[in-house]
Design a protein around this motif. Sequence first.
Motif, PDB file in Angstrom:
ATOM      1  N   PRO A 168     -51.914 -35.604 -86.062  1.00 16.04           N
ATOM      2  CA  PRO A 168     -52.544 -36.674 -85.270  1.00 16.04           C
ATOM      3  C   PRO A 168     -53.388 -36.103 -84.140  1.00 16.04           C
ATOM      4  CG  PRO A 168     -50.275 -37.230 -85.755  1.00 16.04           C
ATOM      5  CD  PRO A 168     -50.471 -35.827 -86.247  1.00 16.04           C
ATOM      6  N   HIS A 169     -54.296 -36.933 -83.625  1.00 22.80           N
ATOM      7  CA  HIS A 169     -55.353 -36.435 -82.742  1.00 22.80           C
ATOM      8  C   HIS A 169     -54.834 -35.781 -81.474  1.00 22.80           C
ATOM      9  CE1 HIS A 169     -54.427 -40.382 -80.988  1.00 22.80           C
ATOM     10  NE2 HIS A 169     -54.844 -39.870 -79.860  1.00 22.80           N
ATOM     11  N   ASP A 170     -53.584 -36.016 -81.094  1.00 21.62           N
ATOM     12  CA  ASP A 170     -53.068 -35.395 -79.872  1.00 21.62           C
ATOM     13  C   ASP A 170     -53.016 -33.874 -79.981  1.00 21.62           C
ATOM     14  OD1 ASP A 170     -52.365 -38.159 -79.724  1.00 21.62           O
ATOM     15  OD2 ASP A 170     -51.052 -37.644 -78.040  1.00 21.62           O
ATOM     16  N   LYS A 174     -47.098 -43.897 -81.737  1.00 23.35           N
ATOM     17  CA  LYS A 174     -47.926 -42.706 -81.832  1.00 23.35           C
ATOM     18  C   LYS A 174     -47.071 -41.449 -81.716  1.00 23.35           C
ATOM     19  CE  LYS A 174     -51.712 -42.807 -79.483  1.00 23.35           C
ATOM     20  NZ  LYS A 174     -52.652 -42.726 -78.340  1.00 23.35           N
ATOM     21  N   GLU A 175     -46.105 -41.451 -80.795  1.00 25.49           N
ATOM     22  CA  GLU A 175     -45.220 -40.293 -80.641  1.00 25.49           C
ATOM     23  C   GLU A 175     -44.375 -40.070 -81.888  1.00 25.49           C
ATOM     24  OE1 GLU A 175     -43.018 -41.295 -77.202  1.00 25.49           O
ATOM     25  OE2 GLU A 175     -44.585 -40.688 -75.778  1.00 25.49           O
ATOM     26  N   ARG A 176     -43.892 -41.168 -82.512  1.00 24.56           N
ATOM     27  CA  ARG A 176     -43.107 -41.018 -83.741  1.00 24.56           C
ATOM     28  C   ARG A 176     -43.971 -40.453 -84.874  1.00 24.56           C
ATOM     29  NH1 ARG A 176     -40.358 -42.642 -80.232  1.00 24.56           N
ATOM     30  NH2 ARG A 176     -40.451 -40.404 -79.922  1.00 24.56           N
ATOM     31  N   ALA A 177     -45.230 -40.909 -84.947  1.00 22.52           N
ATOM     32  CA  ALA A 177     -46.119 -40.398 -85.988  1.00 22.52           C
ATOM     33  C   ALA A 177     -46.387 -38.917 -85.800  1.00 22.52           C
ATOM     34  CB  ALA A 177     -47.432 -41.190 -85.972  1.00 22.52           C
ATOM     35  N   ILE A 178     -46.552 -38.505 -84.526  1.00 19.39           N
ATOM     36  CA  ILE A 178     -46.783 -37.086 -84.241  1.00 19.39           C
ATOM     37  C   ILE A 178     -45.550 -36.267 -84.619  1.00 19.39           C
ATOM     38  CG2 ILE A 178     -47.136 -35.422 -82.383  1.00 19.39           C
ATOM     39  CD1 ILE A 178     -48.851 -37.506 -80.985  1.00 19.39           C
ATOM     40  N   LEU A 216     -45.439 -60.615 -78.195  1.00 23.87           N
ATOM     41  CA  LEU A 216     -44.777 -59.733 -77.229  1.00 23.87           C
ATOM     42  C   LEU A 216     -45.587 -59.650 -75.947  1.00 23.87           C
ATOM     43  CD1 LEU A 216     -43.782 -56.782 -79.597  1.00 23.87           C
ATOM     44  CD2 LEU A 216     -42.265 -58.513 -78.637  1.00 23.87           C
ATOM     45  N   PRO A 217     -44.925 -59.425 -74.807  1.00 27.46           N
ATOM     46  CA  PRO A 217     -45.668 -59.196 -73.550  1.00 27.46           C
ATOM     47  C   PRO A 217     -46.574 -57.977 -73.652  1.00 27.46           C
ATOM     48  CG  PRO A 217     -43.340 -59.633 -73.120  1.00 27.46           C
ATOM     49  CD  PRO A 217     -43.473 -59.472 -74.598  1.00 27.46           C
ATOM     50  N   GLU A 218     -47.666 -57.978 -72.907  1.00 25.85           N
ATOM     51  CA  GLU A 218     -48.656 -56.906 -72.998  1.00 25.85           C
ATOM     52  C   GLU A 218     -48.057 -55.546 -72.648  1.00 25.85           C
ATOM     53  OE1 GLU A 218     -52.064 -57.806 -70.708  1.00 25.85           O
ATOM     54  OE2 GLU A 218     -52.622 -59.587 -71.892  1.00 25.85           O
ATOM     55  N   VAL A 219     -47.182 -55.505 -71.631  1.00 29.18           N
ATOM     56  CA  VAL A 219     -46.597 -54.216 -71.238  1.00 29.18           C
ATOM     57  C   VAL A 219     -45.736 -53.640 -72.353  1.00 29.18           C
ATOM     58  CG1 VAL A 219     -46.666 -54.607 -68.747  1.00 29.18           C
ATOM     59  CG2 VAL A 219     -44.740 -55.493 -70.073  1.00 29.18           C
ATOM     60  N   VAL A 220     -45.046 -54.501 -73.071  1.00 32.65           N
ATOM     61  CA  VAL A 220     -44.213 -54.033 -74.178  1.00 32.65           C
ATOM     62  C   VAL A 220     -45.082 -53.581 -75.346  1.00 32.65           C
ATOM     63  CG1 VAL A 220     -42.404 -54.681 -75.812  1.00 32.65           C
ATOM     64  CG2 VAL A 220     -42.309 -55.505 -73.466  1.00 32.65           C
ATOM     65  N   VAL A 221     -46.188 -54.301 -75.589  1.00 34.30           N
ATOM     66  CA  VAL A 221     -47.114 -53.905 -76.661  1.00 34.30           C
ATOM     67  C   VAL A 221     -47.687 -52.518 -76.383  1.00 34.30           C
ATOM     68  CG1 VAL A 221     -49.319 -54.441 -77.754  1.00 34.30           C
ATOM     69  CG2 VAL A 221     -47.686 -56.270 -77.286  1.00 34.30           C
ATOM     70  N   ALA A 222     -48.062 -52.269 -75.120  1.00 34.58           N
ATOM     71  CA  ALA A 222     -48.605 -50.955 -74.755  1.00 34.58           C
ATOM     72  C   ALA A 222     -47.560 -49.863 -74.938  1.00 34.58           C
ATOM     73  CB  ALA A 222     -49.104 -50.983 -73.312  1.00 34.58           C
ATOM     74  N   ARG A 223     -46.331 -50.130 -74.519  1.00 29.86           N
ATOM     75  CA  ARG A 223     -45.263 -49.142 -74.680  1.00 29.86           C
ATOM     76  C   ARG A 223     -44.972 -48.896 -76.145  1.00 29.86           C
ATOM     77  NH1 ARG A 223     -41.793 -45.786 -73.026  1.00 29.86           N
ATOM     78  NH2 ARG A 223     -39.892 -47.011 -73.096  1.00 29.86           N
ATOM     79  N   LEU A 224     -44.985 -49.969 -76.949  1.00 26.12           N
ATOM     80  CA  LEU A 224     -44.698 -49.845 -78.366  1.00 26.12           C
ATOM     81  C   LEU A 224     -45.773 -49.023 -79.069  1.00 26.12           C
ATOM     82  CD1 LEU A 224     -42.512 -50.840 -80.293  1.00 26.12           C
ATOM     83  CD2 LEU A 224     -43.967 -52.799 -80.836  1.00 26.12           C
ATOM     84  N   GLU A 225     -47.011 -49.169 -78.651  1.00 19.71           N
ATOM     85  CA  GLU A 225     -48.099 -48.402 -79.251  1.00 19.71           C
ATOM     86  C   GLU A 225     -47.940 -46.912 -78.971  1.00 19.71           C
ATOM     87  OE1 GLU A 225     -52.999 -48.162 -79.078  1.00 19.71           O
ATOM     88  OE2 GLU A 225     -51.910 -49.746 -78.027  1.00 19.71           O
ATOM     89  N   VAL A 226     -47.601 -46.569 -77.722  1.00 22.26           N
ATOM     90  CA  VAL A 226     -47.382 -45.164 -77.378  1.00 22.26           C
ATOM     91  C   VAL A 226     -46.189 -44.609 -78.149  1.00 22.26           C
ATOM     92  CG1 VAL A 226     -46.777 -43.605 -75.490  1.00 22.26           C
ATOM     93  CG2 VAL A 226     -48.411 -45.449 -75.092  1.00 22.26           C
TER      94      VAL A 226
END
Length: 403
Positions: free
Chosen positions: A190-192, A144-148, A131-141
């Motif tokens: 989660p840490h947030d 994390k939001e879904r886990a929270i 995947l493109p880096e920008v999509v990987v970064a968005r997917l990670e965020v």
Amino acid sequence: MHSKLVRLLQRLLQRLHHARSGQALHAASTTKREQDVGFRFVISFLLALLLCTAAPTYAAPAAEPTRAKPAEPARAKPAKPLTFKEALSAELEILRNPMVMKILDRGGNIGDGKLLEVIDRAEQAGKAGVLPEVVVARLEVWRKERAIEKAYREAPWVHGPARVALKGPVFLQVPKGFKYLAPEAVEMLPHDFKSPSFRALLSNDDDTFAAFIHVSDTGHFAPEQLTLNADSILRRIQDKFTDPLRNAKGFMDIQYGIVAKPEWIDPPHYDKEHHVVSWAHTEPRPTSPRMYAVRLGKTWAAEFQVISPGDSDTETPIKRAQKVAAAIEFSPGEDYDDADTRTTKAAFSMIDLIGGPAFKYMPLLAQQPSTWESIKPHLYRFSPLLLLLLAAVLRATRAQKEQ
């Protein structure tokens, strides 16, 4: 066709009007009258022919059909699920927008996550490739939001009405429509949501309002410490962001117009009946406002830091914060009015709590240490060598006098 007929009829009526005018103007001429009668006959015949021709065309739609069956409503076709390629293409198109990137860089959110959900499923199944880096970064965020959200929903909430122990002699009467999460459970999120001060969490049932609760033994705030000057407190708050010696980055941001100075939303207010101090001010950066409410006891205090102000048609966010702060209860003998002259006083004023301590340290203007204080460490360090040097000088001086 209809417009052409209208224009044609207009022309014929104009001609008929001119003909009638001509008859009035030349009534004395018998020959002209006969010509007018003939012309009127021709015009009337043409009008009748046109009306007979146009009538079937325009009258037919107005007639109700006798045996027409009611049309069946069109069935909506189910939306076709997005493929991985379609979702990835749409997500990349969104991320190419520079305004979207600015929103994301400032911690904002966009979209409802449907595109990322399709991409996430494809990656979990090993069908996404690189995947493109920008999509990987968005997917990670997004993950994390879904886990929270999942941990937040499944946390062991205590729903009101209920009475829970906070710390020491402090208790919270959780109102109906609200829920409480103990500090131990908050630490498991989660840490947030984690915080170094070990705080509890209070929210309403629809999760539009949320506030951290921090309880501490501050000492007693005397009535004279609760005299609040909104202007001087605001200057202290603004000083944190505008003084280059305290916050160079915030100062530079303000100089270039990136941020704005904090301003009061609700100036500091002390409710003498419930012993609640509340205030709210804007943030220099475009984030949620800072909103607090503190319930005072004899020596203990419970602070509510609002992290999600919520929406309500019946009360403002600060009113809601005051309402939940007033729900704090103390053990017998620990309420604010139970203080006496022997009660331990607070080490700081309420002004310091709201606006922060006064900024007194100025590196360029601070009092410099005395000369003796500066050289004393060096004298102690080199004292043996200095004594030997002094002895040598005295011996040389004595020898010179003897000669």
